[in-house]
Design a protein around this motif. Sequence first.
Motif, PDB file in Angstrom:
ATOM      1  N   SER A 386      47.699  38.899  32.565  1.00 33.07           N
ATOM      2  CA  SER A 386      49.013  38.287  32.264  1.00 33.07           C
ATOM      3  C   SER A 386      50.226  38.930  32.790  1.00 33.07           C
ATOM      4  CB  SER A 386      49.140  38.251  30.586  1.00 33.07           C
ATOM      5  OG  SER A 386      49.431  39.568  29.940  1.00 33.07           O
ATOM      6  N   CYS A 387      49.907  40.199  33.387  1.00 29.66           N
ATOM      7  CA  CYS A 387      50.998  41.087  33.914  1.00 29.66           C
ATOM      8  C   CYS A 387      51.198  40.383  35.519  1.00 29.66           C
ATOM      9  CB  CYS A 387      50.734  42.391  34.034  1.00 29.66           C
ATOM     10  SG  CYS A 387      50.615  43.015  32.318  1.00 29.66           S
ATOM     11  N   ARG A 388      51.927  39.571  35.819  1.00 31.30           N
ATOM     12  CA  ARG A 388      51.857  38.847  37.060  1.00 31.30           C
ATOM     13  C   ARG A 388      52.590  39.524  38.200  1.00 31.30           C
ATOM     14  NH1 ARG A 388      48.122  35.367  36.575  1.00 31.30           N
ATOM     15  NH2 ARG A 388      48.235  34.103  34.630  1.00 31.30           N
ATOM     16  N   ARG A 389      53.337  40.719  38.118  1.00 32.89           N
ATOM     17  CA  ARG A 389      53.721  41.505  38.874  1.00 32.89           C
ATOM     18  C   ARG A 389      52.792  42.599  39.398  1.00 32.89           C
ATOM     19  NH1 ARG A 389      60.154  42.421  37.196  1.00 32.89           N
ATOM     20  NH2 ARG A 389      60.540  40.482  36.999  1.00 32.89           N
ATOM     21  N   LEU A 390      51.747  42.744  38.839  1.00 34.78           N
ATOM     22  CA  LEU A 390      50.697  44.040  38.828  1.00 34.78           C
ATOM     23  C   LEU A 390      50.195  44.028  40.593  1.00 34.78           C
ATOM     24  CD1 LEU A 390      49.689  46.280  37.124  1.00 34.78           C
ATOM     25  CD2 LEU A 390      47.591  44.773  36.743  1.00 34.78           C
ATOM     26  N   GLY A 391      50.562  44.974  41.164  1.00 32.15           N
ATOM     27  CA  GLY A 391      49.999  45.202  42.355  1.00 32.15           C
ATOM     28  C   GLY A 391      48.928  46.387  42.608  1.00 32.15           C
ATOM     29  N   VAL A 392      48.884  47.280  41.602  1.00 29.79           N
ATOM     30  CA  VAL A 392      47.825  48.444  41.745  1.00 29.79           C
ATOM     31  C   VAL A 392      47.214  48.472  40.264  1.00 29.79           C
ATOM     32  CG1 VAL A 392      47.587  50.660  42.019  1.00 29.79           C
ATOM     33  CG2 VAL A 392      49.220  49.669  43.386  1.00 29.79           C
ATOM     34  N   LEU A 393      45.791  48.209  40.461  1.00 29.67           N
ATOM     35  CA  LEU A 393      45.039  48.311  39.230  1.00 29.67           C
ATOM     36  C   LEU A 393      43.911  49.251  39.355  1.00 29.67           C
ATOM     37  CD1 LEU A 393      44.155  47.503  36.425  1.00 29.67           C
ATOM     38  CD2 LEU A 393      42.870  45.542  37.185  1.00 29.67           C
ATOM     39  N   ASP A 394      43.808  50.626  38.758  1.00 33.47           N
ATOM     40  CA  ASP A 394      42.824  51.415  38.793  1.00 33.47           C
ATOM     41  C   ASP A 394      41.904  51.661  37.426  1.00 33.47           C
ATOM     42  OD1 ASP A 394      41.266  53.798  39.139  1.00 33.47           O
ATOM     43  OD2 ASP A 394      42.696  54.836  40.120  1.00 33.47           O
ATOM     44  N   SER A 396      38.922  53.251  37.286  1.00 35.93           N
ATOM     45  CA  SER A 396      37.732  54.024  37.743  1.00 35.93           C
ATOM     46  C   SER A 396      37.251  54.946  36.449  1.00 35.93           C
ATOM     47  CB  SER A 396      38.275  55.141  38.641  1.00 35.93           C
ATOM     48  OG  SER A 396      39.278  55.832  38.159  1.00 35.93           O
ATOM     49  N   VAL A 397      35.948  55.028  36.550  1.00 32.15           N
ATOM     50  CA  VAL A 397      34.931  55.308  35.668  1.00 32.15           C
ATOM     51  C   VAL A 397      35.210  54.950  33.993  1.00 32.15           C
ATOM     52  CG1 VAL A 397      33.975  57.716  34.964  1.00 32.15           C
ATOM     53  CG2 VAL A 397      35.376  57.643  36.888  1.00 32.15           C
ATOM     54  N   CYS A 398      35.691  53.488  34.093  1.00 34.45           N
ATOM     55  CA  CYS A 398      35.790  52.666  32.743  1.00 34.45           C
ATOM     56  C   CYS A 398      34.486  51.826  32.943  1.00 34.45           C
ATOM     57  CB  CYS A 398      37.156  51.961  32.889  1.00 34.45           C
ATOM     58  SG  CYS A 398      38.502  53.077  32.469  1.00 34.45           S
ATOM     59  N   ARG A 399      33.340  52.389  32.351  1.00 38.87           N
ATOM     60  CA  ARG A 399      32.021  51.954  32.777  1.00 38.87           C
ATOM     61  C   ARG A 399      31.581  50.822  32.064  1.00 38.87           C
ATOM     62  NH1 ARG A 399      29.964  55.994  35.951  1.00 38.87           N
ATOM     63  NH2 ARG A 399      30.633  57.982  35.553  1.00 38.87           N
ATOM     64  N   ILE A 409      40.876  39.588  36.742  1.00 41.55           N
ATOM     65  CA  ILE A 409      41.496  40.469  37.788  1.00 41.55           C
ATOM     66  C   ILE A 409      41.612  39.611  39.187  1.00 41.55           C
ATOM     67  CG2 ILE A 409      41.123  42.095  39.566  1.00 41.55           C
ATOM     68  CD1 ILE A 409      39.787  43.847  37.284  1.00 41.55           C
ATOM     69  N   SER A 410      40.756  38.758  39.169  1.00 45.12           N
ATOM     70  CA  SER A 410      41.040  37.814  40.698  1.00 45.12           C
ATOM     71  C   SER A 410      42.002  36.566  40.505  1.00 45.12           C
ATOM     72  CB  SER A 410      39.743  37.035  40.847  1.00 45.12           C
ATOM     73  OG  SER A 410      39.179  36.186  39.748  1.00 45.12           O
ATOM     74  N   GLU A 411      42.520  36.744  39.244  1.00 46.33           N
ATOM     75  CA  GLU A 411      43.733  35.748  39.094  1.00 46.33           C
ATOM     76  C   GLU A 411      45.106  36.428  39.324  1.00 46.33           C
ATOM     77  OE1 GLU A 411      43.446  34.488  34.917  1.00 46.33           O
ATOM     78  OE2 GLU A 411      41.547  33.499  35.222  1.00 46.33           O
ATOM     79  N   LEU A 412      45.075  37.760  39.577  1.00 43.51           N
ATOM     80  CA  LEU A 412      46.300  38.419  39.747  1.00 43.51           C
ATOM     81  C   LEU A 412      46.848  37.993  41.288  1.00 43.51           C
ATOM     82  CD1 LEU A 412      45.530  41.795  38.124  1.00 43.51           C
ATOM     83  CD2 LEU A 412      47.115  40.322  37.438  1.00 43.51           C
ATOM     84  N   GLN A 413      47.994  37.588  41.317  1.00 45.44           N
ATOM     85  CA  GLN A 413      48.321  36.827  42.749  1.00 45.44           C
ATOM     86  C   GLN A 413      48.821  38.208  43.422  1.00 45.44           C
ATOM     87  OE1 GLN A 413      47.341  33.653  43.893  1.00 45.44           O
ATOM     88  NE2 GLN A 413      46.319  33.986  41.956  1.00 45.44           N
ATOM     89  N   ASN A 414      49.329  39.281  42.921  1.00 44.75           N
ATOM     90  CA  ASN A 414      50.251  40.339  43.735  1.00 44.75           C
ATOM     91  C   ASN A 414      49.272  41.588  44.063  1.00 44.75           C
ATOM     92  OD1 ASN A 414      52.760  38.994  44.285  1.00 44.75           O
ATOM     93  ND2 ASN A 414      52.957  39.123  41.860  1.00 44.75           N
ATOM     94  N   LEU A 415      48.098  41.395  43.473  1.00 43.67           N
ATOM     95  CA  LEU A 415      47.375  42.673  43.662  1.00 43.67           C
ATOM     96  C   LEU A 415      46.819  43.283  45.065  1.00 43.67           C
ATOM     97  CD1 LEU A 415      45.686  44.576  41.487  1.00 43.67           C
ATOM     98  CD2 LEU A 415      43.782  43.291  41.761  1.00 43.67           C
ATOM     99  N   THR A 416      46.954  44.408  45.360  1.00 41.33           N
ATOM    100  CA  THR A 416      47.042  45.032  46.762  1.00 41.33           C
ATOM    101  C   THR A 416      45.945  46.123  46.699  1.00 41.33           C
ATOM    102  OG1 THR A 416      48.840  46.454  46.429  1.00 41.33           O
ATOM    103  CG2 THR A 416      49.191  44.278  47.449  1.00 41.33           C
ATOM    104  N   THR A 417      45.811  46.877  45.339  1.00 43.12           N
ATOM    105  CA  THR A 417      44.916  47.946  45.361  1.00 43.12           C
ATOM    106  C   THR A 417      43.976  47.920  44.131  1.00 43.12           C
ATOM    107  OG1 THR A 417      46.320  49.214  46.346  1.00 43.12           O
ATOM    108  CG2 THR A 417      44.861  50.555  45.120  1.00 43.12           C
ATOM    109  N   LEU A 418      42.602  47.880  44.159  1.00 41.86           N
ATOM    110  CA  LEU A 418      41.812  47.755  43.107  1.00 41.86           C
ATOM    111  C   LEU A 418      40.931  48.581  43.254  1.00 41.86           C
ATOM    112  CD1 LEU A 418      40.707  46.305  40.715  1.00 41.86           C
ATOM    113  CD2 LEU A 418      39.876  44.716  42.176  1.00 41.86           C
ATOM    114  N   ASN A 419      40.683  49.593  42.084  1.00 47.34           N
ATOM    115  CA  ASN A 419      39.587  50.952  42.030  1.00 47.34           C
ATOM    116  C   ASN A 419      38.559  50.387  40.742  1.00 47.34           C
ATOM    117  OD1 ASN A 419      38.045  52.997  41.846  1.00 47.34           O
ATOM    118  ND2 ASN A 419      39.639  54.458  42.399  1.00 47.34           N
ATOM    119  N   CYS A 444      37.834  49.786  46.018  1.00 47.06           N
ATOM    120  CA  CYS A 444      36.896  50.847  45.824  1.00 47.06           C
ATOM    121  C   CYS A 444      35.721  50.493  44.603  1.00 47.06           C
ATOM    122  CB  CYS A 444      37.492  52.393  44.954  1.00 47.06           C
ATOM    123  SG  CYS A 444      36.212  53.449  44.553  1.00 47.06           S
ATOM    124  N   LEU A 445      34.498  50.321  45.165  1.00 52.14           N
ATOM    125  CA  LEU A 445      33.403  50.036  44.240  1.00 52.14           C
ATOM    126  C   LEU A 445      32.308  51.158  44.493  1.00 52.14           C
ATOM    127  CD1 LEU A 445      32.640  46.716  46.090  1.00 52.14           C
ATOM    128  CD2 LEU A 445      33.916  46.909  43.909  1.00 52.14           C
TER     129      LEU A 445
END
Length: 602
Positions: A386-394, A396-399, A409-419, A444-445
């Motif tokens: 729901s955070c439409r401005r989100l550009g960076v989402l990390d 990591s190690v949230c298993r 996550i694929s619905e975030l239209q401004n996302l540039t960095t994903l870990n 990062c996968l």
Amino acid sequence: MEKKPHVDGGAPAELVERLPQALLVDILSRLDLYSLCSAAPVCRTLNSSASQALSSISSLDLSGFSPTVQILSRILGGNNAIQSLALDCSRLDYTSINDFAKEPLIELSLLKCSEFSSSIFAAIGERCPNLRQFSLDMALHGKRKDASIAVNNAIIQMLRGFSQLESLSLKFQLQYPGTVYFDSFWLALPKSIKALILQPVSNRQARIPMSGNTQNAALNYVGLRSLSLVLDVITDELILSLTSNLPNLTELCLEDNPPEQPTLLEDLTNNGLQFLSFCHNLIRLYLTRDKQWTFQRVNDMGMLLLAEGCRKLESVRFGGFSKVTDAGYASVIHSCKNLKRFEVTHALFLSDLTFHDLANSASSLAEVRLMSCNLLTSDTAVSLSSCRRLGVLDLSVCRSIADSGLVSISELQNLTTLNLEGADITDAGLSALGNTSSPISSLCLRGCKRITDNGICQMFHGSTTISSNISTLDLGYLPRVTDRAIKVISESCKRITRLCLRSCFFITATSITRLGSADRFANGASVIRMLDLTHCNGISADGLRLFDRPYFRGLHWLGIGSTRMVPRGNGRIVELLAERPGLQICKDNCEMGCKNEWQYHS
């Protein structure tokens, strides 16, 4: 008939020679350094124009690769116009100061300095009187007390030459546990200073300016806006001293690494967080403790007091708060209406409830990093969508992040960095990510062990948005990824410049050949700047031949640790480095760019 040399684009060299040199210099000065140096050998006119362009460059970032003394001399030797310079010094020594310490410099950043001594400070103070921003990352050699005192005295001498310095960053890597001797450093700070970073410094030394006989000296830097310290321990007394004497702070970043769990009287408590409200203009706050120990005397009440007193916060980082629960973290998110960056690490009690109902309270969030938070599930990813401005989402190690989270996550239209390091995702989740219209450039996968070639191929197959934008890709520790996936990446991901294949055991020389082939670059692909092949045991012992010219042009860093490519002697590596002087080869299992051990590795 002998063919005439051609420049890029097919224009004959003789046509280039007819152009006015002033025009050529202007055009070349607009290119990045690699393109500029590539154009120089085409013909004599371009060579001469490139030299003039180099001599007139005013801003240059050389932090992406490690030049030798000779290369740096060719780049900067004749330049007396440079005003902003960032430099990787891992292969430089004191003699190179003649090339980079220039009087016109206003901004200077020296990174990975492993061969410099404390005398470098005095020389910079003499040669660069106009500096307004100075940053240094340096390995400190020698015995602790002697080395620290020598550095402290040299820094003081340097600061005497700066009358306009506004930003100072001094980071030291020590050969021993402890801190640098900064006792008399504070009195030498110029009144113009607005931003200060020190690492490492003791709690006692950090409080010196605000205590006893030196309290009046605090007036010299009452205008300090940004302060970042890496300490032995963060305490209430330290927070009170800083916030009481530096009322104009807008940014405060404190990190500690205590040798043992602090006692009640020597630790951060709820009172310390309440003291932060004295800084009414605080917009950025980082409080982190090394994961070995935690802030055991801060709970939800402390976070509530912080959120109430610091409502202007726009960026926060919390690490090691083992007693804080959803109520405490949620109070910060809901109270700070302008919050743009929210980062939490090693939070034992952070769960999906913190991010419930974000639509109305976190509309400004642009960067969220939630690392090693084991209670989080895909429901958090659903809430963050729901955070439409989100550009960076990390994450990591949230298993417990699974495929359903990737769909959101694929619905975030401004996302540039994903870990998604260590997430419980499968090929089905990657298929959903491949259909996104998000402009993801860094992905990062690492350690997502259920991913196979099928998922990678589905995500990057064809001209999808993600394959067109991806420039940084980490596929480390994926045991089921083979040459088949790398073939698709090589063909579809034309902009990739940083690729990690660490511990991908089934990667062979076939993949390396595809990634570095001249045909790939001829088809418009970007050059790969950094490649991590650590623990890739499927590559044969003669694999280093794959990096001979003309393959992998523009490669700056190569990791080959724990592979069969590491020779018994250094002869083959020395030959390759002589052929490619801009290349750094690491055989010590460092992370990409040698960030964990940043001294030069040959």
